[in-house]
Write a protein that holds these residues in place. Sequence first.
Motif, short mmCIF file in Angstrom:
data_model
loop_
_atom_site.label_atom_id
_atom_site.label_comp_id
_atom_site.label_asym_id
_atom_site.label_seq_id
_atom_site.Cartn_x
_atom_site.Cartn_y
_atom_site.Cartn_z
N MET A 1 -29.39 -0.71 25.39
CA MET A 1 -29.11 -1.48 24.49
C MET A 1 -30.40 -2.21 23.77
SD MET A 1 -25.82 -1.67 24.71
CE MET A 1 -25.30 -3.09 24.03
N LYS A 2 -30.18 -2.47 22.42
CA LYS A 2 -31.39 -2.82 21.60
C LYS A 2 -30.97 -4.20 20.81
CE LYS A 2 -34.23 -1.83 17.59
NZ LYS A 2 -34.64 -1.14 16.40
N ALA A 3 -31.81 -4.97 21.04
CA ALA A 3 -31.56 -6.27 20.19
C ALA A 3 -32.64 -6.36 19.03
CB ALA A 3 -31.57 -7.52 21.07
N ALA A 4 -32.53 -6.73 18.02
CA ALA A 4 -33.29 -6.98 16.94
C ALA A 4 -33.35 -8.64 16.67
CB ALA A 4 -32.93 -6.56 15.64
N ILE A 5 -34.67 -9.34 16.72
CA ILE A 5 -34.82 -10.60 16.39
C ILE A 5 -35.44 -10.92 15.15
CG2 ILE A 5 -35.76 -12.71 17.51
CD1 ILE A 5 -33.65 -11.17 19.44
N ILE A 6 -34.80 -11.59 14.34
CA ILE A 6 -35.44 -11.79 13.01
C ILE A 6 -35.84 -13.28 13.00
CG2 ILE A 6 -34.94 -11.65 10.49
CD1 ILE A 6 -34.84 -8.97 12.07
N GLY A 7 -37.13 -13.40 13.00
CA GLY A 7 -37.79 -14.86 13.16
C GLY A 7 -38.25 -15.02 14.61
N GLY A 8 -39.49 -15.26 14.78
CA GLY A 8 -40.01 -15.15 16.21
C GLY A 8 -40.61 -16.61 16.66
N GLY A 9 -39.89 -17.73 16.15
CA GLY A 9 -40.49 -19.05 16.45
C GLY A 9 -40.03 -19.28 17.99
N ALA A 27 -36.71 -5.49 19.38
CA ALA A 27 -37.61 -5.41 18.26
C ALA A 27 -37.97 -6.70 17.63
CB ALA A 27 -37.30 -4.39 17.31
N VAL A 28 -38.64 -7.11 17.04
CA VAL A 28 -39.02 -8.38 16.46
C VAL A 28 -39.57 -8.30 15.23
CG1 VAL A 28 -40.14 -10.72 16.46
CG2 VAL A 28 -39.32 -9.54 18.87
N PHE A 29 -39.06 -8.95 14.06
CA PHE A 29 -39.63 -8.89 12.92
C PHE A 29 -39.94 -10.56 12.44
CE2 PHE A 29 -38.91 -9.53 8.13
CZ PHE A 29 -40.17 -9.02 7.82
N SER A 69 -41.18 -4.12 9.13
CA SER A 69 -40.24 -4.67 8.17
C SER A 69 -38.83 -4.92 8.86
CB SER A 69 -40.08 -3.28 7.12
OG SER A 69 -39.18 -2.28 7.84
N LEU A 70 -38.08 -5.64 7.98
CA LEU A 70 -36.68 -6.03 8.54
C LEU A 70 -35.82 -4.79 8.86
CD1 LEU A 70 -34.44 -8.84 7.58
CD2 LEU A 70 -33.66 -6.57 7.35
N ALA A 71 -35.87 -3.93 7.87
CA ALA A 71 -35.17 -2.77 8.11
C ALA A 71 -35.54 -1.64 9.38
CB ALA A 71 -35.23 -1.75 6.91
N VAL A 84 -34.37 -17.70 11.48
CA VAL A 84 -35.21 -18.23 10.44
C VAL A 84 -35.00 -19.72 10.35
CG1 VAL A 84 -35.09 -15.94 9.43
CG2 VAL A 84 -33.66 -17.57 8.65
N PRO A 85 -35.96 -20.37 9.42
CA PRO A 85 -35.73 -21.81 9.39
C PRO A 85 -34.28 -22.29 8.54
CG PRO A 85 -37.83 -21.11 8.50
CD PRO A 85 -37.10 -19.67 8.98
N GLU A 86 -33.97 -23.36 9.14
CA GLU A 86 -32.85 -23.96 8.60
C GLU A 86 -32.63 -24.62 7.22
OE1 GLU A 86 -29.74 -24.85 11.33
OE2 GLU A 86 -30.61 -23.00 11.00
N ARG A 87 -32.90 -23.47 6.56
CA ARG A 87 -32.48 -23.61 4.89
C ARG A 87 -31.61 -22.66 4.61
NH1 ARG A 87 -38.16 -23.54 1.55
NH2 ARG A 87 -36.40 -22.88 0.01
N LEU A 88 -30.49 -23.01 3.94
CA LEU A 88 -29.35 -22.03 3.55
C LEU A 88 -29.66 -20.99 2.49
CD1 LEU A 88 -26.53 -21.68 4.13
CD2 LEU A 88 -25.73 -23.11 2.37
N ASP A 89 -30.71 -21.36 1.64
CA ASP A 89 -31.10 -20.25 0.84
C ASP A 89 -31.80 -19.17 1.31
OD1 ASP A 89 -33.20 -22.11 1.25
OD2 ASP A 89 -34.33 -21.48 -0.57
N ILE A 90 -32.70 -19.54 2.37
CA ILE A 90 -33.46 -18.56 3.16
C ILE A 90 -32.36 -17.81 3.86
CG2 ILE A 90 -35.29 -18.18 5.02
CD1 ILE A 90 -36.73 -20.52 4.11
N LYS A 91 -31.70 -18.31 4.38
CA LYS A 91 -30.56 -17.73 5.46
C LYS A 91 -29.69 -16.70 4.59
CE LYS A 91 -30.23 -20.89 9.41
NZ LYS A 91 -30.91 -20.11 10.17
N HIS A 92 -29.35 -17.12 3.43
CA HIS A 92 -28.58 -16.23 2.37
C HIS A 92 -29.36 -14.94 2.25
CE1 HIS A 92 -25.50 -19.45 0.99
NE2 HIS A 92 -25.16 -18.82 2.22
N ARG A 93 -30.66 -14.97 1.92
CA ARG A 93 -31.42 -13.99 1.43
C ARG A 93 -31.42 -12.97 2.58
NH1 ARG A 93 -35.24 -16.85 -0.17
NH2 ARG A 93 -36.91 -16.44 1.61
N VAL A 94 -31.97 -13.50 3.96
CA VAL A 94 -32.18 -12.85 4.95
C VAL A 94 -30.89 -12.02 5.62
CG1 VAL A 94 -32.96 -12.93 7.42
CG2 VAL A 94 -34.09 -14.07 5.73
#
Length: 466
Positions: A1-9, A27-29, A69-71, A84-94
Motif C-alpha cells: 500500500m502507498k500513501a501520498a502526503i501533500i504538506g509535510g508540517g 511519498a511526501v511532497f 512534484s505533486l504528480a 496544506v495551510p488552512e486557506r480555502l484558496d490554497i486548498k482549492h488549488r492543491v
Amino acid sequence: MKAAIIGGGVIGGGWAARFLLNGWNVAVFDPDPEAERKIGEVLSNARRALPALYDRAMPPEGTLRFSDSLADAVAGADWVQESVPERLDIKHRVLADLNAHAPADAIIASSTSGFKPSELTAEGARVIVAHPFNPVYLLPLVELVGDAATCGAAQAMLREVGFYPLHIRKEIDAHIADRFLEAVWREALWLVKDGIATTEEIDEAIRMGFGLRWAQMGLFETYRVAGGEAGMKHFMAQFGPCLSFPWTKLMDVPEFTDTLVDLIAGQSDAQSGHMTIRELERLRDDNLVGIMRALKHTGSGAGGVVTAHEAKLARPGMPVTLERQIPPGWTDYNGHMNETHYLEAGSKATDRFMEMVGADAAYIAAGQSYFTVENHVRYLAEAHAADHLRADTRLLNGDGKKLHLFHTLMRGDGEVVATVESFLLHVDLGTRRSCPPSDAVARALAEVAEAQTRLPVPEGAGRVGL
C-alpha cells in the motif's frame, strides 16, 4: 500500500509516520526546503512512541521518499492526504492538482480542522475530510466527513493502521471535537484576560481533574456516573438549571490585543519555556503511551483501539514468542530495562506459546488453563527504551500436567539480555486443581517437542523445581 502526503508540517509528518510504521510506503511532497528535516524529527519521535503501545511487533517499516512534484508523489497511491495551510484558496488549488494526477480509485482526504466538504468540493474536487489529532501517529481519532461510500472505504483502510475513524453524518463547521476544543479555548482566554487564572493553573485544572475522566469515559458517560444510582435523568435534573447561569462566555471572544497576546505568551514561557518543543513532544508522547497502555487493560477508550489493532499484528505459527519494542515505561532510574519487566516479557512469551499450542483465550473461556508455579530469571545484559526485544522459546517438558519452558530474550542485535525459565501446571478452572490438558493441546505440545528434539539443552536451564 502507498500513501501520498501533500504538506509535510506537524500534521503531514504525523500522517507519514502513522502509515510508514504500519508498513505502508510513503511519498511526501512539500516545497519547504526544511520539510525533510522536520519530518525526520517527527519520525524519530514516532519510532520511539508508537511501537511502545503494543506488545507485538509492528510490521516492517515501509519506504519513505520525498518527491519533487505533486504528480510524482501521488502516482500509484492508495491514499492521498492533503495537509496544506488552512486557506480555502490554497486548498482549492492543491485539490484541483490532486484530482488531475491521483489514481481514480485513490481516496483523497483533507486534514482540515474547520472547512466542510461542501466548501472543499465547491470547485469540483473529489475529496473527503479526514481530520486527525496531534500527534497523528499516536492518537487514534480521525473525523471523517463527506461522501458516505468513500468514508466507508476510508474507515476500513484507517482501521488497518490503528486509527479510530468516526464518520460524522452531517457536515458542520469544525466537525465535532474541535467545536469542544474551541469552547474550552474561548473560556480559557477569558480566565487569563480577567486575571482569574494563569495558563499553568488552567492546564492543571484540566490534567488533574476532568481530563483524566474524559480520557476513558468521555463527557456523557462521565456525567451518567455523576448522577449516581439515579442515573442520567437525575444528573440533568440536578445540574441542568446551571446552564442558565451566566458562567461562560462561549460566543464572546476577547480581543487579541498585543497586551493579551504578550500576557499569555509570557505565562506560557514561564510555565514551559525550560523545555524545547522536541522535549515537550517526547514528554507528551511518553505520557500518552502510559495512559493508553493503562487503558488497554480494561479495553476503555483509546486502549480498546490499540488492543484491536494489536490483534491484527499477530503472526500465528511464528516460532518467536515475543517480538516488540521496549517502551520507555519499562526503564528505571538506571536508564535501562527494569528487572520486573524481564519477567513480564517472559510471561508474555509464555502466553504466546500457550496460544500457539491451542491454550488460547477460547480454551481458557471453556474452563482450562496453565498456572505458573515457578520462574527463574537470569539478567545477562542491558536493554534500553526503544530497543527491539524478541524471545525464542524452548519446550523442555510438556508431558501430562507439566509445562516447562525456557525463554531466551534477545536484543535486535542478537545479544542475549536475559533468560526466563518457567514451570507451569495445567489446571481445571472450575475446581482450581491440576488436570491433564485436552487431547488437542497435548498433541500440539508433542509436535513442538518432536520438532525441537535435536536441540541441545539451553545453557542455564534446570533452575526451577520439577
